[in-house]
Motif scaffolding. Sequence first.
Motif, mmCIF file in Angstrom:
data_model
loop_
_atom_site.group_PDB
_atom_site.id
_atom_site.type_symbol
_atom_site.label_atom_id
_atom_site.label_comp_id
_atom_site.label_asym_id
_atom_site.label_seq_id
_atom_site.Cartn_x
_atom_site.Cartn_y
_atom_site.Cartn_z
ATOM 1 N N GLY A 184 8.227 -36.539 -27.447
ATOM 2 C CA GLY A 184 8.960 -35.426 -28.029
ATOM 3 C C GLY A 184 9.867 -34.721 -27.044
ATOM 4 O O GLY A 184 10.421 -33.660 -27.347
ATOM 5 N N GLY A 185 10.030 -35.309 -25.864
ATOM 6 C CA GLY A 185 10.840 -34.678 -24.824
ATOM 7 C C GLY A 185 11.855 -35.626 -24.235
ATOM 8 O O GLY A 185 12.660 -36.225 -24.950
ATOM 9 N N GLY A 186 11.811 -35.780 -22.918
ATOM 10 C CA GLY A 186 12.834 -36.567 -22.257
ATOM 11 C C GLY A 186 12.292 -37.524 -21.221
ATOM 12 O O GLY A 186 11.085 -37.574 -20.944
ATOM 13 N N PHE A 187 13.217 -38.287 -20.655
ATOM 14 C CA PHE A 187 12.925 -39.186 -19.542
ATOM 15 C C PHE A 187 13.432 -38.491 -18.290
ATOM 16 O O PHE A 187 14.635 -38.269 -18.123
ATOM 17 N N VAL A 188 12.505 -38.119 -17.411
ATOM 18 C CA VAL A 188 12.804 -37.212 -16.308
ATOM 19 C C VAL A 188 12.724 -37.947 -14.974
ATOM 20 O O VAL A 188 11.793 -38.725 -14.732
ATOM 21 N N ASN A 189 13.696 -37.699 -14.125
ATOM 22 C CA ASN A 189 13.699 -38.240 -12.773
ATOM 23 C C ASN A 189 13.018 -37.244 -11.845
ATOM 24 O O ASN A 189 13.539 -36.165 -11.585
ATOM 25 N N LEU A 190 11.849 -37.604 -11.341
ATOM 26 C CA LEU A 190 11.089 -36.718 -10.463
ATOM 27 C C LEU A 190 11.272 -37.081 -8.994
ATOM 28 O O LEU A 190 10.663 -36.461 -8.121
ATOM 29 N N ASN A 191 12.099 -38.082 -8.722
ATOM 30 C CA ASN A 191 12.370 -38.471 -7.342
ATOM 31 C C ASN A 191 13.351 -37.494 -6.691
ATOM 32 O O ASN A 191 14.030 -36.732 -7.366
ATOM 33 N N GLY A 192 13.430 -37.549 -5.363
ATOM 34 C CA GLY A 192 14.364 -36.672 -4.661
ATOM 35 C C GLY A 192 14.029 -35.213 -4.831
ATOM 36 O O GLY A 192 14.916 -34.363 -4.949
ATOM 37 N N ASN A 193 12.727 -34.893 -4.862
ATOM 38 C CA ASN A 193 12.255 -33.514 -5.037
ATOM 39 C C ASN A 193 12.681 -32.914 -6.371
ATOM 40 O O ASN A 193 12.902 -31.707 -6.487
ATOM 41 N N ARG A 217 20.144 -37.385 -8.746
ATOM 42 C CA ARG A 217 20.626 -36.464 -7.708
ATOM 43 C C ARG A 217 19.488 -36.104 -6.758
ATOM 44 O O ARG A 217 18.331 -35.985 -7.160
ATOM 45 N N ASN A 218 19.819 -35.926 -5.490
ATOM 46 C CA ASN A 218 18.834 -35.508 -4.492
ATOM 47 C C ASN A 218 19.529 -34.670 -3.434
ATOM 48 O O ASN A 218 20.753 -34.499 -3.461
#
Length: 249
Positions: A184-193, A217-218
């Motif tokens: 029910g949400g999104g695909f999140v990039n948790l890399n790069g802090n 982005r990082n």
Amino acid sequence: MTKFTLIGAALLALGNSAVNALNSCGESQYDPAQYVCWSDQFLCPITAGEPLSFCNGACYSKFMYKCENNVLSLLPAHTGTPFTLTVSNPTLPIDGKPVTASGLHLSLAGNTSTYCPVEVVGAACPPGNITAFFAGNGGLSMDTMVPGGQQAYLGPDWNMHYTQAHSAYIPAGSLTQGFGAYEGGGFVNLNGNGWGWVACPPQASGGGGSAWNLVGRNETNAASLTACTPVNLKINPLPSGTVGAWQYA
């Protein structure tokens, strides 16, 4: 009236206009293009085009969290069924457009390139007209039939790529984990802090063609992405058993 005072009056008028454009939230003044006010007392920023929601003292994204009975918690993981991804940022012309696979690279609002050996697979060839994914264990894979599958990864250039069919080769320095897929949400990039995703206009960061480029982005590449805009990626569930393609080309 002298030229100086005319200019001064114009600047004063502009200043007053800017002040008048501010809204009130309790005792605070805020720019409605950058913040949203909750309950006339709590300010939350607008990030990636999303006015963050408010829950018991915290601002949060609905692409990753939920608030129930004033308790903030992560959305459940989206696992087991395929999905497509679409761009979410109402300020961009590609808002609502799909994430697409072509040339071993994931783009935004581009074309999907697929291949199926009809002489072998015959009528079982999928339509191949969508880019679909599976998520699990912090990683992302392409929704394909080809033996061995195709793994998606964040390359050393911080662009999203996927492996060639029948090959497990991934360049050194790539990241295959550190992603979150939320029901029910999104695909999140948790890399790069946790700096998230940005959408870069054609040619802005080497994506090429008419499609926009998807970049993680990082802190090391943020300064070079000034032409790019933060976005969220919305998960759109597909029925169980849906196959996106035999393989993505």
